[in-house]
Enzyme design. Structure first.
Site, PDB file in Angstrom:
ATOM      1  N   LEU A  68      -6.889   5.145   7.696  1.00  0.00           N
ATOM      2  CA  LEU A  68      -7.884   5.986   7.039  1.00  0.00           C
ATOM      3  C   LEU A  68      -8.436   7.014   8.012  1.00  0.00           C
ATOM      4  CD1 LEU A  68      -9.881   3.402   4.881  1.00  0.00           C
ATOM      5  CD2 LEU A  68      -7.878   4.778   4.266  1.00  0.00           C
ATOM      6  N   GLU A  69      -8.477   6.679   9.289  1.00  0.00           N
ATOM      7  CA  GLU A  69      -8.925   7.614  10.312  1.00  0.00           C
ATOM      8  C   GLU A  69      -8.058   8.873  10.306  1.00  0.00           C
ATOM      9  OE1 GLU A  69     -10.078   3.476  11.810  1.00  0.00           O
ATOM     10  OE2 GLU A  69      -8.491   4.361  10.618  1.00  0.00           O
ATOM     11  N   LYS A 102     -11.952   2.774   0.537  1.00  0.00           N
ATOM     12  CA  LYS A 102     -10.969   1.994  -0.219  1.00  0.00           C
ATOM     13  C   LYS A 102     -11.755   0.948  -1.018  1.00  0.00           C
ATOM     14  CE  LYS A 102      -6.869   0.821   1.934  1.00  0.00           C
ATOM     15  NZ  LYS A 102      -6.038   0.292   3.051  1.00  0.00           N
ATOM     16  N   TYR A 145     -16.822  24.913  -4.248  1.00  0.00           N
ATOM     17  CA  TYR A 145     -16.581  23.483  -4.058  1.00  0.00           C
ATOM     18  C   TYR A 145     -15.118  23.139  -4.323  1.00  0.00           C
ATOM     19  CZ  TYR A 145     -21.661  23.303  -4.668  1.00  0.00           C
ATOM     20  OH  TYR A 145     -23.008  23.509  -4.552  1.00  0.00           O
ATOM     21  N   GLU A 158       0.838  -1.198   0.000  1.00  0.00           N
ATOM     22  CA  GLU A 158       0.000   0.000   0.000  1.00  0.00           C
ATOM     23  C   GLU A 158       0.877   1.254   0.000  1.00  0.00           C
ATOM     24  OE1 GLU A 158      -4.067  -1.090   2.303  1.00  0.00           O
ATOM     25  OE2 GLU A 158      -2.252  -1.202   3.540  1.00  0.00           O
TER      26      GLU A 158
END
Length: 144
Positions: free
Chosen positions: A91-92, A118, A72, A40
């Protein structure tokens, strides 16, 4: 100048989701290098991000003037910078960094929801994605 806090606030609907106006960004796709596995970190993978950013949109609704709201693309750029930037294990952490940068750069935002997905994970079975979702509120007295 101290960094704004991302704490919790009690002004929310019963399910913890803030009420009111919001900017909505869905399905932002970027290639990043987040995760705990070596592959990863070296090969990377696709991440899909959804963001809701709560702010008062009444003035912009009446004036039809971009200067009375937030573009945006300003939020999109923050998400892109974080996801394509420095590798994180969790990811947190990615979600928290996005929320913190949104609050730092845009004081008119009162709350933010960030979902990091993911879609390509090495797990047995069929799935659309795995991920995390956080909701953060601008708070004067809560720690980041």
């Amino acid at each position: 100048m101290a960094a704004p806090s991302c704490g919790t606030m009690m002004e929310a609907v019963g399910n913890g989701i803030p009420a009111g106006d919001k900017l909505v960004l869905r399905g932002l796709k970027f290639h990043g290098y987040h995760g705990v596995k070596p592959e990863e970190k070296t090969l990377g993978q696709k991440f899909v991000i959804d963001v809701d950013a709560w702010m008062d949109l009444r003035k912009a609704g009446k004036s039809d003037d971009l200067s009375d709201t937030l573009s945006y693309t300003a939020i999109y750029r923050i998400v892109k910078e974080v996801v394509e930037g420095q590798s994180q294990n969790l990811l947190e952490s990615v979600a928290q960094m996005i929320a913190s940068k949104i609050f730092t750069n845009h004081p008119q935002i009162s709350a933010v929801r960030v979902q990091v997905k993911k879609p390509h994970v090495a797990v047995p079975g069929s799935l659309d994605y795995l991920g995390v979702e956080i909701i953060r509120y601008r708070s004067i007295d809560a720690p980041n």
